[in-house]
Design an enzyme around this catalytic site. Structure first.
Site, PDB file in Angstrom:
ATOM      1  N   LYS A 180       5.022  -3.930  -6.037  1.00 20.81           N
ATOM      2  CA  LYS A 180       6.447  -3.655  -6.202  1.00 20.81           C
ATOM      3  C   LYS A 180       7.227  -4.076  -4.974  1.00 20.81           C
ATOM      4  CE  LYS A 180      10.042  -2.051  -8.194  1.00 20.81           C
ATOM      5  NZ  LYS A 180      10.589  -3.034  -9.153  1.00 20.81           N
ATOM      6  N   CYS A 197       0.850  -1.187   0.000  1.00 20.22           N
ATOM      7  CA  CYS A 197       0.000   0.000   0.000  1.00 20.22           C
ATOM      8  C   CYS A 197       0.888   1.240   0.000  1.00 20.22           C
ATOM      9  CB  CYS A 197      -0.867   0.034   1.249  1.00 20.22           C
ATOM     10  SG  CYS A 197      -1.957  -1.370   1.377  1.00 20.22           S
TER      11      CYS A 197
HETATM   12  C1  G6P Z   1       8.045  -8.342  -5.602  1.00 13.34           C
HETATM   13  C2  G6P Z   1       8.361  -7.635  -6.896  1.00 13.34           C
HETATM   14  C3  G6P Z   1       9.542  -8.313  -7.588  1.00 13.34           C
HETATM   15  C4  G6P Z   1      10.730  -8.370  -6.650  1.00 13.34           C
HETATM   16  C5  G6P Z   1      10.379  -9.037  -5.314  1.00 13.34           C
HETATM   17  C6  G6P Z   1      11.486  -8.851  -4.294  1.00 13.34           C
HETATM   18  O1  G6P Z   1       7.544  -9.605  -5.870  1.00 13.34           O
HETATM   19  O2  G6P Z   1       7.240  -7.641  -7.752  1.00 13.34           O
HETATM   20  O3  G6P Z   1       9.893  -7.601  -8.752  1.00 13.34           O
HETATM   21  O4  G6P Z   1      11.767  -9.083  -7.254  1.00 13.34           O
HETATM   22  O5  G6P Z   1       9.211  -8.436  -4.766  1.00 13.34           O
HETATM   23  O6  G6P Z   1      11.594  -7.489  -4.010  1.00 13.34           O
HETATM   24  P1  G6P Z   1      12.872  -6.779  -3.438  1.00 13.34           P
HETATM   25  O7  G6P Z   1      12.487  -5.331  -3.330  1.00 13.34           O
HETATM   26  O8  G6P Z   1      13.127  -7.404  -2.092  1.00 13.34           O
HETATM   27  O9  G6P Z   1      13.992  -7.011  -4.375  1.00 13.34           O
END
Ligand code: G6P
Length: 610
Positions: free
Chosen positions: A605, A2
C-alpha cells in the site's frame, strides 16, 4: 510497506493487542509476520512465513500474555519471505528483540565487522544487523543508550521498535524515513507505523520526526533526538474512527472504498466551494492572491495512481488556468537535475504521504528553492508535515492496496486547484459558478454509475478469462485509460495497457484480433468524434469493444459490444466519472479470477523503500 507495532502497559494483554494491531497493519505488507513478548525475564516469540492467520495458527496454545511486546508484518526487501527472515530479529543472547520498517543501506559492512566480533547471524536481512549492533553496545540496563549508539552507525531508513528481556518496563522506538506514531492510552502506549493499529485504544497520538527516538515505560514516555537532545511533541487527536477502517459489510476493502466515493468526493470539496461567486477557497495552500498570481509553472510529482491523478491535473490546470504544468514520476525527478525557476510551485501527490520516492523528490525540490505543497490523504504523514503547506483530500483511510477513492479525491482537489488559479487568471465568475455547479453534481452522478455494478459484473464474466486488455482514451481521459489498465494489472495479474487512442495505430493496433478486449473511454467531449474513428479501427480488426460513454451516443452504441453509460458533465470533469466503471471492472475480474483483491501479490500500500 512493513507494518510494525509495539505495546507497553500495566495490564497483561500485550499479545492480544499486538495481534489485533497487526491485523490492521496487514494491508501494508503481508509476506511474513512475527511477535515477541517479554515474560518472566525472557523473550517469548514466534514468527512465520505467510500471513497473520498463519502466525495466529502457530500461536494456538501459546501463552502470549505480558505487558510489553512487539509485532511485525513484513514486505520483503532483503532476503526471501521465510521464517528466518521474518521479524522480530534478535541478538545472539536472545535478550533484545527488534522490528524494523525501512532499509539499512550499510548493513553488509556492519554485518562483516559484527561477524568478526563473533556475532552469529541467522537471517539474510539487513535488520538483524541492527539487533546485533545494539547488543554490542548493550550493558543490560540502558537500552536507549545502546539503540542510540547503534543508530549513529547506521545509514538508511528505519522505523524501529526495540525491547529487552532484562528491561521489561521499557520500549524504545526511533525513526528516520519510516513513519512512527505513538498512541497515548490510559497507562499504556502503543507505537506503530500507522494509526490503524492504535485507533481502537486511543486517538491521542504523537508523530516522531526523522532522527527522533522515544522511550516508553508503562506510565511515562520521553522523546529525544538520536543525538540525545530532549524534544517535546504536541499531542494530536486523530479524527478517523475504527469503523472507517472496517469493511462496512462489503466483501473487500476495495469494493467498500469504491462505493464510498460519492461521499469522499463530497468531502474533498466540503467547505471549499463558494457557489455564489464561482470561487474556491483552499486555505491549506497558505498563499495570498499575490503569491498565487506569481506562480509561473507547476510541477506535479507522484507515483502509481497518484501520478495518474497528476496527469489529469495537468489537463485541468493548463485548460482552466493557463499555467504550464509538468507531471513527473517522483522516482525520476529525484535523480535528474531538475530545473526549478522562480515562480515554480511543486505539488507532491501522495495518498499515504509516505512514499519514499515522492518524499525524496519533495526534499530535492525544497532544496532547490521551490515552494512545495502536499496533496495527501493521511493527516500528519511525513509528506504532509515536510511540505511548506498543502491540501488534504479527506478521503478517510484507504486500506485496499489498489487506490480507488483516493484517486477520485485527488482529481477533485486538482479540479479545485485549477479553479483557484483559473479564477485569478482566465475564468469569469459565471464560468466559475458553472464549474462549481457541475462539481456539486459529481457525487450523485458517481452514485448513479455505481448502481450499474451488476451490468459491469456481467461484462467481467464475459472477459475474465482473457489475458490481455487495451484501454484507450484521449485528452484527460488518456490518463484514465492508464489508471484503468493499472487497476486491472494490480489486482488481476492480467496484462493491460493504457494508451492515447490516436497512438494505437503506431503499435498496439498490431495486437488487435477477436481475442483482444479494448476499453474505450469516450464520453461526448471535444475529442469524441476523433475517438469514434479509433473505435472503427478496432472494430474493423474484430477487437471486442467495451465503451464508456454518455447516453445517446448512437455511433458508439452501434459499434461497441458493450456500453457502460456515465452521466453528462463538463469535459474536464469526465475523468472522475469515467474511472468508476473501470475500478469496478477490474474488481469484478479479479474476484472472478479468485485473486486476493485487497492484498495483491508483490504490491504494498505504501512503498517506503526505493
Ligand atoms: C503503491 C500503491 C499504489 C499507489 C502508489 C503511490 O504502489 O500500491 O496504489 O498509487 O504506491 O502511493 P501514494 O501513497 O504515494 O499515493
Amino acid at each position: 510497506m512493513c507494518g510494525i507495532v509495539g505495546y507497553i502497559g500495566k495490564g497483561n494483554n500485550a499479545g492480544e493487542i499486538l495481534m489485533e494491531g497487526l491485523k490492521r497493519l496487514e494491508y501494508g505488507g503481508y509476506d511474513s509476520a512475527g511477535i515477541a513478548i517479554v515474560r518472566d525475564g525472557a523473550l517469548v516469540w514466534e514468527k512465520t512465513a505467510g500471513k497473520i492467520e498463519q502466525l495466529q495458527e502457530k500461536l494456538k496454545g501459546v501463552d502470549i500474555s505480558g505487558h510489553v511486546g512487539i509485532a511485525h508484518t513484513r514486505w520483503a526487501t532483503h532476503g526471501e519471505p521465510n521464517r528466518a527472515n521474518a521479524h522480530p530479529h534478535f541478538d545472539c543472547a536472545q535478550r533484545i528483540a527488534l522490528i524494523h520498517n525501512g532499509i539499512i543501506e550499510n548493513f553488509q559492512t556492519l554485518k562483516k565487522s559484527l561477524e568478526a566480533e563473533n556475532h552469529h547471524f541467522v537471517s539474510e536481512t539487513d535488520t538483524e544487523t541492527l539487533a546485533h549492533l545494539i547488543e554490542k553496545y548493550y550493558t543490560g540496563h540502558d537500552l536507549e543508550v545502546a539503540v542510540r549508539r547503534a543508530l549513529e552507525r547506521v545509514e538508511g531508513t528505519y522505523g524501529i521498535i526495540v525491547i529487552s528481556a532484562t528491561e521489561p518496563d521499557k520500549m524504545v522506538a526511533a525513526r528516520n524515513g519510516s513513519p512512527i506514531v505513538m498512541g497515548i492510552g490510559e497507562e499504556e502506549y502503543i507505537i506503530a507505523s500507522d494509526v490503524a493499529a492504535i485507533l481502537k485504544h486511543t486517538r491521542q497520538v504523537i508523530y516522531l520526526e526523522d532522527h527522533e527516538m522515544i522511550v516508553a515505560t508503562p506510565d511515562h514516555f520521553t522523546s529525544m533526538t538520536i543525538e540525545n537532545e530532549y524534544v517535546s511533541h504536541d499531542v494530536q487527536e486523530v479524527d478517523w474512527d475504527l469503523e472507517m477502517i472496517e469493511k462496512g459489510g462489503h466483501h473487500h476493502f476495495m469494493l467498500k472504498e469504491i462505493f464510498e466515493q460519492p461521499e469522499t468526493i463530497k468531502n474533498a470539496m466540503r467547505g471549499r466551494l463558494i457557489p455564489a461567486t464561482g470561487d474556491v477557497r483552499l486555505g491549506g495552500l497558505d498563499m495570498n492572491e499575490e503569491q498565487l498570481r506569481a506562480v509561473k509553472r507547476i510541477l506535479l510529482i507522484g507515483c502509481g495512481t497518484s501520478w495518474h491523478a497528476g496527469l489529469i491535473g495537468e489537463y485541468m490546470i493548463e485548460e482552466k488556468a493557463r499555467i504550464p504544468v509538468e507531471v513527473e514520476y517522483a522516482s525520476e525527478f529525484r535523480y535528474r537535475n531538475p530545473i526549478i525557476e522562480d515562480g515554480t510551485v511543486v505539488f507532491a501527490i501522495s495518498q499515504s504521504g509516505e512514499t519514499v520516492d515522492t518524499l525524496a523528490a519533495l526534499r530535492e525540490a525544497e532544496k532547490r528553492g521551490a515552494r512545495c505543497l502536499g496533496i495527501c490523504n493521511v493527516v500528519g504523514s511525513t509528506i504532509a508535515r515536510e511540505s511548506h503547506a498543502g491540501v488534504y483530500i479527506h478521503a478517510g483511510p484507504e486500506i485496499g492496496v489498489a487506490s480507488t477513492k483516493a484517486f477520485t479525491s485527488q482529481i477533485t482537489v486538482l479540479a479545485l486547484l485549477a479553479l483557484v488559479f483559473g479564477r485569478l487568471k482566465t475564468i469569469s465568475s459565471s464560468e466559475g459558478q458553472k464549474i462549481i455547479q457541475a462539481l456539486l453534481g459529481v457525487s450523485d452522478q458517481v452514485s448513479e454509475i455505481l448502481k450499474g455494478h451488476d451490468e459491469i459484473r456481467s461484462i467481467a464474466e464475459k472477459y475474465y478469462h482473457h489475458n490481455n486488455f487495451l484501454y484507450l482514451g484521449r485528452g484527460a481521459n488518456y490518463p484514465v485509460a492508464l489508471e484503468g489498465a493499472l487497476k486491472l494489472k494490480e489486482i488481476s495479474y492480467l496484462h493491460a495497457e493504457g494508451y492515447p487512442a490516436a497512438e494505437m495505430k503506431h503499435g498496439p493496433i498490431a495486437l488487435i484480433d477477436e481475442n483482444m478486449p479494448v476499453v474505450f473511454i469516450c464520453p461526448r467531449d471535444n475529442a469524441y468524434q476523433k475517438i469514434v474513428g479509433n473505435i472503427c479501427e478496432v472494430k474493423a480488426r474484430k477487437g471486442k469493444i467495451i465503451a464508456i460513454t454518455n447516453e445517446g451516443n448512437s455511433e458508439v452504441v452501434e459499434l461497441a459490444d458493450h456500453v457502460i453509460y456515465i452521466p453528462k458533465t463538463l469535459d474536464f470533469l469526465y475523468p472522475i466519472l469515467a474511472v468508476i466503471p473501470l475500478q469496478l471492472l477490474a474488481y469484478d475480474i479479479a474476484v472472478l479470477r479468485g485473486c486476493n483483491v485487497d492484498q495483491p501479490r508483490n504490491l504494498a500500500k505504501s512503498v517506503t523503500v526505493e
